[in-house]
Design an enzyme around this catalytic site. Structure first.
Site, PDB file in Angstrom:
ATOM      1  N   GLY A  23      -2.804  -4.413   7.104  1.00 31.61           N
ATOM      2  CA  GLY A  23      -2.637  -3.657   5.864  1.00 31.61           C
ATOM      3  C   GLY A  23      -1.172  -3.432   5.558  1.00 31.61           C
TER       4      GLY A  23
ATOM      5  N   SER B  66       0.607  -8.188   9.265  1.00 36.96           N
ATOM      6  CA  SER B  66      -0.021  -9.525   9.296  1.00 36.96           C
ATOM      7  C   SER B  66      -0.511  -9.958   7.908  1.00 36.96           C
ATOM      8  CB  SER B  66      -1.154  -9.582  10.332  1.00 36.96           C
ATOM      9  OG  SER B  66      -2.030  -8.484  10.294  1.00 36.96           O
TER      10      SER B  66
ATOM     11  N   GLY C 206      -1.817   3.006   7.225  1.00 38.99           N
ATOM     12  CA  GLY C 206      -2.526   3.827   8.216  1.00 38.99           C
ATOM     13  C   GLY C 206      -2.894   3.118   9.501  1.00 38.99           C
TER      14      GLY C 206
HETATM   15  N1  LIG Z   1      -7.664   7.798   6.502  1.00 37.02           N
HETATM   16  C1  LIG Z   1      -6.413   7.651   6.969  1.00 37.02           C
HETATM   17  N2  LIG Z   1      -6.173   6.769   7.959  1.00 37.02           N
HETATM   18  C2  LIG Z   1      -4.923   6.584   8.428  1.00 37.02           C
HETATM   19  N3  LIG Z   1      -3.824   7.249   7.990  1.00 37.02           N
HETATM   20  C3  LIG Z   1      -4.000   8.147   6.998  1.00 37.02           C
HETATM   21  C4  LIG Z   1      -5.302   8.393   6.446  1.00 37.02           C
HETATM   22  N4  LIG Z   1      -5.184   9.332   5.489  1.00 37.02           N
HETATM   23  C5  LIG Z   1      -3.882   9.666   5.442  1.00 37.02           C
HETATM   24  N5  LIG Z   1      -3.153   8.967   6.348  1.00 37.02           N
HETATM   25  C6  LIG Z   1      -1.701   9.118   6.566  1.00 37.02           C
HETATM   26  O1  LIG Z   1      -1.059   7.905   6.171  1.00 37.02           O
HETATM   27  C7  LIG Z   1       0.080   7.652   6.996  1.00 37.02           C
HETATM   28  C8  LIG Z   1      -0.078   6.276   7.614  1.00 37.02           C
HETATM   29  O2  LIG Z   1       1.030   5.979   8.424  1.00 37.02           O
HETATM   30  P1  LIG Z   1       0.985   4.893   9.581  1.00 37.02           P
HETATM   31  O3  LIG Z   1       2.262   5.003  10.336  1.00 37.02           O
HETATM   32  O4  LIG Z   1      -0.283   5.008  10.335  1.00 37.02           O
HETATM   33  O5  LIG Z   1       0.949   3.540   8.720  1.00 37.02           O
HETATM   34  P2  LIG Z   1       1.143   2.030   9.206  1.00 37.02           P
HETATM   35  O6  LIG Z   1       0.107   1.243   8.484  1.00 37.02           O
HETATM   36  O7  LIG Z   1       1.157   1.967  10.683  1.00 37.02           O
HETATM   37  O8  LIG Z   1       2.566   1.641   8.600  1.00 37.02           O
HETATM   38  P3  LIG Z   1       3.655   0.574   9.133  1.00 37.02           P
HETATM   39  O9  LIG Z   1       3.160  -0.791   8.755  1.00 37.02           O
HETATM   40  O10 LIG Z   1       4.883   0.915   8.360  1.00 37.02           O
HETATM   41  O11 LIG Z   1       3.818   0.753  10.600  1.00 37.02           O
HETATM   42  C9  LIG Z   1       0.133   8.755   8.032  1.00 37.02           C
HETATM   43  O12 LIG Z   1       1.017   9.758   7.590  1.00 37.02           O
HETATM   44  C10 LIG Z   1      -1.309   9.288   8.026  1.00 37.02           C
HETATM   45  O13 LIG Z   1      -1.413  10.646   8.395  1.00 37.02           O
END
Ligand SMILES: Nc1ncnc2c1ncn2[C@@H]1O[C@H](COP(=O)(O)OP(=O)(O)OP(=O)(O)O)[C@@H](O)[C@H]1O
Ligand SMILES: [Mg+2]
Length: 186
Positions: free
Chosen positions: A14, A88, A19
């Site tokens: 994603g 990805s 998230g």
């Molecule tokens: N249903 C959900 N699932 C996951 N995260 C959520 C959800 N709702 C809100 N959020 C919030 O969205 C943000 C997601 O951040 P996260 O670091 O997990 O993203 P990521 O996809 O790992 O980004 P990156 O590719 O930059 O590493 C967090 O602040 C989290 O609390």
């Protein structure tokens, strides 16, 4: 001891800030609490260790995905649940990783609209892109190909992290049953 056939790769794809890491951590905690062996593979961490020569061209992004896929396959075929959190962005590269795994693979599309991701901007990447400090940000000025047939889609803009983790766990359990059946038939 965990049986070798309990291994599985859970691949979270994603946009930045969609998230993936949040869900990966939640999944890891839940699965460890059940006594399962779990390894979380963060795309960026693998890149820092094993992809230091790689940049952000399509070829290099695909190569990083390939390397993560090789690691996840090694782990999951030995009874570990490998949870991958990696942008990805390209379908073909993810599909190649799926082929490597056979049935031991669950793809979760961690899906939130780019506007929501840009608002969250956990790492400040979207702001840096707007400021002209970074180019080629996935979903903004670089492609993101959403999975065509993921086992599960989690709309993280519309549900809590706990609900997202639950949804991926349901898909993971289903895949474990299928993978075990498939292995037994061989
Ligand atoms: N249903 C959900 N699932 C996951 N995260 C959520 C959800 N709702 C809100 N959020 C919030 O969205 C943000 C997601 O951040 P996260 O670091 O997990 O993203 P990521 O996809 O790992 O980004 P990156 O590719 O930059 O590493 C967090 O602040 C989290 O609390
Ligand atoms: Mg992350």
């Amino acid at each position: 001891m965990a049986a070798a056939n309990e291994g599985l790769t859970i691949w979270l794809t994603g946009l930045p800030s969609a998230g993936k890491t949040t869900i990966a951590r939640g999944l890891a905690a839940r699965l460890r609490a059940e006594g399962r062996r779990v390894e979380v593979l963060e795309g960026e961490a693998v890149r820092a260790q094993l992809g230091r020569e790689l940049g952000f061209s399509k070829e290099d992004r695909d190569e990083n995905v390939r390397r993560i896929g090789v690691l996840a396959d090694l782990l999951s075929r030995n009874g570990v649940i490998a949870i991958v959190a990696a942008v990805s962005p390209y379908n073909e590269a993810r599909e190649r990783v799926r082929s490597l795994h056979g049935l031991r693979f669950v793809e979760a599309h961690v899906a939130a609209p780019v506007e929501v991701c840009a608002q969250r901007d956990v790492k400040g990447l979207y702001a840096r892109q707007r400021a002209g400090e970074v180019k080629g940000l996935t979903g903004v000025d670089d492609p993101y190909e959403a999975p065509l047939a993921p086992e599960v889609i989690v709309p993280t803009h519309a549900q809590s992290p706990e609900d997202s983790v639950d949804a991926v766990l349901v898909a993971a359990r289903r895949a474990m049953v299928l993978a075990r059946g498939g292995a037994a038939g061989k």
